[in-house]
Design an enzyme around this catalytic site. Structure first.
Site, PDB file in Angstrom:
ATOM      1  N   GLY A 144       0.824  -1.203   0.000  1.00 27.29           N
ATOM      2  CA  GLY A 144       0.000   0.000   0.000  1.00 27.29           C
ATOM      3  C   GLY A 144       0.856   1.250   0.000  1.00 27.29           C
ATOM      4  O   GLY A 144       1.987   1.248  -0.491  1.00 27.29           O
ATOM      5  N   ARG A 145       0.338   2.314   0.604  1.00 22.66           N
ATOM      6  CA  ARG A 145       1.056   3.592   0.587  1.00 22.66           C
ATOM      7  C   ARG A 145       2.409   3.505   1.285  1.00 22.66           C
ATOM      8  O   ARG A 145       3.407   4.036   0.793  1.00 22.66           O
ATOM      9  CB  ARG A 145       0.197   4.674   1.241  1.00 22.66           C
ATOM     10  CG  ARG A 145      -1.084   5.007   0.491  1.00 22.66           C
ATOM     11  CD  ARG A 145      -1.918   6.020   1.222  1.00 22.66           C
ATOM     12  NE  ARG A 145      -2.333   5.506   2.521  1.00 22.66           N
ATOM     13  CZ  ARG A 145      -3.014   6.228   3.419  1.00 22.66           C
ATOM     14  NH1 ARG A 145      -3.312   7.491   3.167  1.00 22.66           N
ATOM     15  NH2 ARG A 145      -3.374   5.696   4.577  1.00 22.66           N
TER      16      ARG A 145
ATOM     17  N   SER B 150       0.471  -9.501  -1.082  1.00 21.42           N
ATOM     18  CA  SER B 150      -0.678  -9.269  -0.210  1.00 21.42           C
ATOM     19  C   SER B 150      -1.822 -10.083  -0.802  1.00 21.42           C
ATOM     20  O   SER B 150      -1.733 -10.571  -1.938  1.00 21.42           O
ATOM     21  CB  SER B 150      -1.057  -7.786  -0.123  1.00 21.42           C
ATOM     22  OG  SER B 150      -1.546  -7.315  -1.349  1.00 21.42           O
TER      23      SER B 150
ATOM     24  N   THR C 256       6.793  -2.807  11.491  1.00 21.02           N
ATOM     25  CA  THR C 256       6.413  -1.470  11.951  1.00 21.02           C
ATOM     26  C   THR C 256       4.918  -1.252  11.725  1.00 21.02           C
ATOM     27  O   THR C 256       4.449  -0.114  11.754  1.00 21.02           O
ATOM     28  CB  THR C 256       7.211  -0.377  11.204  1.00 21.02           C
ATOM     29  OG1 THR C 256       6.999  -0.529   9.793  1.00 21.02           O
ATOM     30  CG2 THR C 256       8.693  -0.471  11.512  1.00 21.02           C
TER      31      THR C 256
ATOM     32  N   ARG D 156       1.556  -3.709  12.721  1.00 25.88           N
ATOM     33  CA  ARG D 156       0.776  -4.061  13.899  1.00 25.88           C
ATOM     34  C   ARG D 156       1.324  -5.361  14.480  1.00 25.88           C
ATOM     35  O   ARG D 156       1.611  -6.303  13.742  1.00 25.88           O
ATOM     36  CB  ARG D 156      -0.708  -4.226  13.551  1.00 25.88           C
ATOM     37  CG  ARG D 156      -1.414  -2.937  13.142  1.00 25.88           C
ATOM     38  CD  ARG D 156      -1.528  -1.964  14.307  1.00 25.88           C
ATOM     39  NE  ARG D 156      -2.242  -0.753  13.944  1.00 25.88           N
ATOM     40  CZ  ARG D 156      -1.677   0.332  13.459  1.00 25.88           C
ATOM     41  NH1 ARG D 156      -0.357   0.361  13.270  1.00 25.88           N
ATOM     42  NH2 ARG D 156      -2.395   1.403  13.172  1.00 25.88           N
TER      43      ARG D 156
ATOM     44  N   GLU E 197       1.185  -2.402  24.845  1.00 25.62           N
ATOM     45  CA  GLU E 197       1.995  -1.187  24.819  1.00 25.62           C
ATOM     46  C   GLU E 197       1.546  -0.244  25.929  1.00 25.62           C
ATOM     47  O   GLU E 197       0.350  -0.026  26.098  1.00 25.62           O
ATOM     48  CB  GLU E 197       1.873  -0.496  23.451  1.00 25.62           C
ATOM     49  CG  GLU E 197       2.440  -1.340  22.317  1.00 25.62           C
ATOM     50  CD  GLU E 197       2.430  -0.611  20.973  1.00 25.62           C
ATOM     51  OE1 GLU E 197       2.040   0.582  20.923  1.00 25.62           O
ATOM     52  OE2 GLU E 197       2.821  -1.225  19.977  1.00 25.62           O
TER      53      GLU E 197
ATOM     54  N   HIS F 160       7.367   1.984  19.542  1.00 21.12           N
ATOM     55  CA  HIS F 160       6.313   2.475  18.645  1.00 21.12           C
ATOM     56  C   HIS F 160       6.571   3.931  18.228  1.00 21.12           C
ATOM     57  O   HIS F 160       5.767   4.835  18.461  1.00 21.12           O
ATOM     58  CB  HIS F 160       4.927   2.355  19.294  1.00 21.12           C
ATOM     59  CG  HIS F 160       3.826   2.229  18.275  1.00 21.12           C
ATOM     60  ND1 HIS F 160       2.665   1.541  18.495  1.00 21.12           N
ATOM     61  CD2 HIS F 160       3.728   2.702  16.997  1.00 21.12           C
ATOM     62  CE1 HIS F 160       1.889   1.591  17.428  1.00 21.12           C
ATOM     63  NE2 HIS F 160       2.519   2.301  16.502  1.00 21.12           N
TER      64      HIS F 160
END
Length: 313
Positions: free
Chosen positions: A150-151, A171, A230, A232, A261, A280
């Protein structure tokens, strides 16, 4: 009116926006929220709350415990930790902000390089009076496997090409044509895992994608391969990953996201070998905060004026 800004870990919210333009008392919380009772106490009397990304959960139970809340502003254009249906049911408007697309890909490459060249370990060794000990991995001529094009994944892929890497991607719905637009080749998930020297994840977490990389998938990776996440934490089975690291089944891992977290002080990842861990930090940059906080103020001002903007529900 009382406004509460949550999870401002660096205590910078006041300096990144002009809150004085709002007719309200501002409270900034710089520590993590510890539970529903803690959240209810912090937000007592607050009509407006600003949430930093997904640091604090606003599920149906928690929203029901916040009778004073009328506007919830999240930084970013979406927040999986907010139950939008429950917010709507309680008459709470949710608004968002824009978010840049560059910060997380940049951190991704920081983690790739840190693991490949053992930068944190060599830095610690230098400071302790030692000298070089590790042998780094080469990126040029190796294969980068991007899970999720994606982006963010597309930006990571293009940087990989600049390093002279052979870049492949997978994907669930990726077509060869879409991959070709980014200049990479679409492959099956097994081929990506079996042949990539660096695997980096940029995939949306859902019920279907949770546990996308478990023990059997990690077992497909090369012993010399690096895994970077980076995106989830739920996309990777943490127990399977710590087992693989302990067994030396992969070269190492760079992680910025975790199942809990802040990561508990006694969590086994903190002592896992060949890891680089960041707390994070993917979106935590000056440029990002210069968008998040001023637009949060804009959202609040527009809501007060009766003309809300960037409405999510």
């Amino acid at each position: 009116m009382r406004i509460v800004v949550l999870d401002d870990y660096q205590d910078v919210a006041r300096s990144f926006a002009d809150w004085a333009t709002l007719p309200a008392d501002l409270t900034v919380v710089t520590r993590p929220v510890t539970g529903t009772a803690d959240l209810a106490a912090l937000l007592s009397g607050a009509e407006v709350v600003v949430a930093m990304r997904e640091r604090t959960v606003f599920d149906a139970q928690r929203l029901a415990a916040l009778p004073d809340l009328r506007l919830l502003v999240t930084t970013g254009a979406a927040n999986a930790s907010i139950d939008l249906d429950a917010a709507r049911a309680h008459g709470i408007m949710v608004c968002g902000t824009d978010a840049p697309r560059t910060a997380t890909p940049e951190l991704t490459w920081g983690l790739i390089l840190a693991v490949a060249r053992s930068i944190p370990a060599e830095d610690a060794r230098m400071r302790a009076g030692g000298w070089q000990e590790t042998i780094g991995a080469d990126l040029a001529g190796s294969r980068l496997g991007v899970i999720g094009l994606g982006r963010l994944g597309s930006r990571v892929a293009r940087i990989g090409q600049a390093f002279g890497m052979d870049v492949v991607a997978w994907s669930a719905n990726l077509t060869p044509e879409r991959a070709a637009e980014v200049g990479v080749r679409a492959v099956g998930r097994e081929e990506l895992l079996e042949t990539s020297d660096v695997v980096t994840i940029h995939y949306k977490l859902s019920d279907r994608s949770r546990g996308l990389l478990g023990a059997s998938e990690l077992a497909l990776m090369k012993e010399s391969a690096i895994l970077v996440n980076t995106s989830r934490a739920g996309l990777v089975d943490t127990a399977a990953l710590t087992d693989a690291l302990a067994a030396g089944a992969i070269r190492g891992a760079g992680l910025d996201v975790y199942d809990a977290e802040p990561l508990p002080a006694d969590h086994e990842l903190r002592t896992s070998p060949r890891t680089v861990l960041t707390p994070h930090l993917g979106y935590v940059t000056e440029g990002t905060y210069r968008i998040f906080y001023p637009q949060a103020v804009e959202d609040i001002a527009a809501w007060i004026a009766g003309e809300p903007i960037r409405v999510l529900t």
